[in-house]
Design a protein around this motif. Sequence first.
Motif, PDB file in Angstrom:
ATOM      1  N   VAL A 110      -0.237   0.254  11.273  1.00  0.00           N
ATOM      2  CA  VAL A 110      -0.247   0.940   9.975  1.00  0.00           C
ATOM      3  C   VAL A 110      -1.662   0.911   9.420  1.00  0.00           C
ATOM      4  CG1 VAL A 110       2.142   0.363   9.398  1.00  0.00           C
ATOM      5  CG2 VAL A 110       0.296  -1.171   8.690  1.00  0.00           C
ATOM      6  N   ALA A 111      -1.960   1.857   8.568  1.00  0.00           N
ATOM      7  CA  ALA A 111      -3.246   1.831   7.874  1.00  0.00           C
ATOM      8  C   ALA A 111      -3.174   0.768   6.777  1.00  0.00           C
ATOM      9  CB  ALA A 111      -3.550   3.190   7.269  1.00  0.00           C
ATOM     10  N   LEU A 112      -4.287   0.129   6.515  1.00  0.00           N
ATOM     11  CA  LEU A 112      -4.381  -0.843   5.431  1.00  0.00           C
ATOM     12  C   LEU A 112      -5.350  -0.317   4.383  1.00  0.00           C
ATOM     13  CD1 LEU A 112      -4.694  -4.220   7.393  1.00  0.00           C
ATOM     14  CD2 LEU A 112      -2.618  -3.040   6.668  1.00  0.00           C
ATOM     15  N   ILE A 113      -4.940  -0.403   3.125  1.00  0.00           N
ATOM     16  CA  ILE A 113      -5.796   0.022   2.016  1.00  0.00           C
ATOM     17  C   ILE A 113      -5.815  -1.087   0.974  1.00  0.00           C
ATOM     18  CG2 ILE A 113      -6.247   1.785   0.273  1.00  0.00           C
ATOM     19  CD1 ILE A 113      -4.325   3.633   1.851  1.00  0.00           C
ATOM     20  N   ALA A 132       1.415   3.063   5.494  1.00  0.00           N
ATOM     21  CA  ALA A 132       0.312   2.204   5.063  1.00  0.00           C
ATOM     22  C   ALA A 132       0.816   0.987   4.313  1.00  0.00           C
ATOM     23  CB  ALA A 132      -0.656   2.987   4.183  1.00  0.00           C
ATOM     24  N   TYR A 133       0.013  -0.076   4.382  1.00  0.00           N
ATOM     25  CA  TYR A 133       0.164  -1.236   3.517  1.00  0.00           C
ATOM     26  C   TYR A 133      -0.925  -1.111   2.455  1.00  0.00           C
ATOM     27  CZ  TYR A 133       3.120  -3.720   6.947  1.00  0.00           C
ATOM     28  OH  TYR A 133       4.126  -4.093   7.799  1.00  0.00           O
ATOM     29  N   LEU A 134      -0.521  -1.183   1.189  1.00  0.00           N
ATOM     30  CA  LEU A 134      -1.462  -1.027   0.086  1.00  0.00           C
ATOM     31  C   LEU A 134      -1.541  -2.317  -0.716  1.00  0.00           C
ATOM     32  CD1 LEU A 134      -3.244   0.680  -1.871  1.00  0.00           C
ATOM     33  CD2 LEU A 134      -1.113   1.419  -2.979  1.00  0.00           C
ATOM     34  N   ASN A 180       0.538  11.801   0.106  1.00  0.00           N
ATOM     35  CA  ASN A 180      -0.071  11.953   1.423  1.00  0.00           C
ATOM     36  C   ASN A 180       0.397  10.925   2.447  1.00  0.00           C
ATOM     37  OD1 ASN A 180      -2.326  14.169   1.381  1.00  0.00           O
ATOM     38  ND2 ASN A 180      -2.482  13.109  -0.585  1.00  0.00           N
ATOM     39  N   LEU A 181       1.318  10.069   2.060  1.00  0.00           N
ATOM     40  CA  LEU A 181       1.857   9.074   2.985  1.00  0.00           C
ATOM     41  C   LEU A 181       3.382   9.089   2.920  1.00  0.00           C
ATOM     42  CD1 LEU A 181      -0.641   6.184   2.196  1.00  0.00           C
ATOM     43  CD2 LEU A 181      -0.456   7.368   4.394  1.00  0.00           C
ATOM     44  N   GLU A 182       4.010   8.794   4.044  1.00  0.00           N
ATOM     45  CA  GLU A 182       5.469   8.839   4.093  1.00  0.00           C
ATOM     46  C   GLU A 182       6.096   7.510   3.675  1.00  0.00           C
ATOM     47  OE1 GLU A 182       6.636  10.133   7.963  1.00  0.00           O
ATOM     48  OE2 GLU A 182       5.831  12.159   7.708  1.00  0.00           O
ATOM     49  N   TYR A 183       5.550   6.407   4.172  1.00  0.00           N
ATOM     50  CA  TYR A 183       6.124   5.100   3.838  1.00  0.00           C
ATOM     51  C   TYR A 183       5.008   4.138   3.479  1.00  0.00           C
ATOM     52  CZ  TYR A 183       9.767   1.577   3.634  1.00  0.00           C
ATOM     53  OH  TYR A 183      10.670   0.653   3.180  1.00  0.00           O
ATOM     54  N   ILE A 184       5.163   3.520   2.325  1.00  0.00           N
ATOM     55  CA  ILE A 184       4.136   2.606   1.799  1.00  0.00           C
ATOM     56  C   ILE A 184       4.792   1.286   1.413  1.00  0.00           C
ATOM     57  CG2 ILE A 184       2.388   2.242   0.013  1.00  0.00           C
ATOM     58  CD1 ILE A 184       2.333   5.317  -0.363  1.00  0.00           C
ATOM     59  N   VAL A 185       4.158   0.202   1.801  1.00  0.00           N
ATOM     60  CA  VAL A 185       4.543  -1.114   1.299  1.00  0.00           C
ATOM     61  C   VAL A 185       3.373  -1.617   0.467  1.00  0.00           C
ATOM     62  CG1 VAL A 185       5.264  -3.461   1.849  1.00  0.00           C
ATOM     63  CG2 VAL A 185       5.916  -1.575   3.369  1.00  0.00           C
ATOM     64  N   THR A 186       3.608  -1.837  -0.829  1.00  0.00           N
ATOM     65  CA  THR A 186       2.530  -2.331  -1.688  1.00  0.00           C
ATOM     66  C   THR A 186       2.647  -3.850  -1.826  1.00  0.00           C
ATOM     67  OG1 THR A 186       3.839  -1.857  -3.675  1.00  0.00           O
ATOM     68  CG2 THR A 186       2.228  -0.215  -3.010  1.00  0.00           C
ATOM     69  N   PHE A 187       1.495  -4.490  -1.844  1.00  0.00           N
ATOM     70  CA  PHE A 187       1.429  -5.942  -1.974  1.00  0.00           C
ATOM     71  C   PHE A 187       0.668  -6.279  -3.261  1.00  0.00           C
ATOM     72  CE2 PHE A 187       2.196  -5.117   2.435  1.00  0.00           C
ATOM     73  CZ  PHE A 187       2.991  -6.176   2.875  1.00  0.00           C
TER      74      PHE A 187
END
Length: 316
Positions: free
Chosen positions: A46-49, A93-95, A117-124
């Motif tokens: 996954v992309a990390l931001i 992505a993980y945000l 612009n992203l389908e599935y995001i997990v925010t931390f």
Amino acid sequence: MTPKGNKTRKYDNPTDLLKAEPLLEMVNVKVEDDKPVVKLAEDKNVALIAFIAPYVAVRISPVEEARAFIGLPDEFGIEAVIELLKEADVKNAYLLVNSPGGAMASSYKIARAIRSNLEYIVTFVPHIAASGGTLLALTGNEIVMGSMSHLTPLDAQIRYKGTTVSAATFMRFFSRASKWFERIRPEEAPYPQRALADKLDPFLMEEWSGLMNTAISYVSEILKLTGYKDSEEIAQKLVLEFPSHGYVITRDRAREIGLNVKNSEEFKRVWSIMRYWLSRYIFEEEMTHCIRYVIPTAVKRSQDTPRKEEENAAKE
């Protein structure tokens, strides 16, 4: 050179697009090269931001300090990262969010751009995602919080007599003042109540009411894009339900509101690395958010084959 007929430019290196960003000097965006963080992106594919506001202020004069708040530089910074993710065709992505918030318009635009612009995001949220930072956290299909994590309400903030106050404060006072005159005429009311009521400006009240409705609209839209069916109800709670803008919304309280919050204990390894990632920037001396990203190698490789085919076709 780009072969004729190509509608989009493919960059050989993900940082090439960032280097081409005309507003690079005003944004604080860099590719993350820390090994544990990069390995996480590779392992999870996954992309990390990271969107981190350091806690150390920048001294800009003998008597003034500047801190990171969400604003224009962050808009352009996130836009640049999103272009990189689109270029790599990244969908998940993980945000990591650590922010005191900032301008409502900028917070909304950034959250909407990320979510769209992203389908599935997990925010931390290892520590604080306040105000506009809360709006960014709401982009997550899952919001991961620990025992020291907190969100805050999303009531609109306004400038009033040299300070910043919540528009909800004025609306609550108006509601309270209205009850004073439900059963008595104005001239019958005690002097303190009459004096306070006379201070109410109908034009300002209408403006403040409009700001609150705008906040509800923004929050509801982000929640709806994230997939919440009861987005309007949750938005109403986040904007209107709490007594102050700085109210600490813990993970348990966030779940009561209706947010899809997960305990950090369910993400032990990832949580540990996210806290480590935060620690690398939290005590930096910066005036803007530190925006960092990682695009996993597996995604990059998937782009290489069609790119090479294009290059070979161009040579032929």
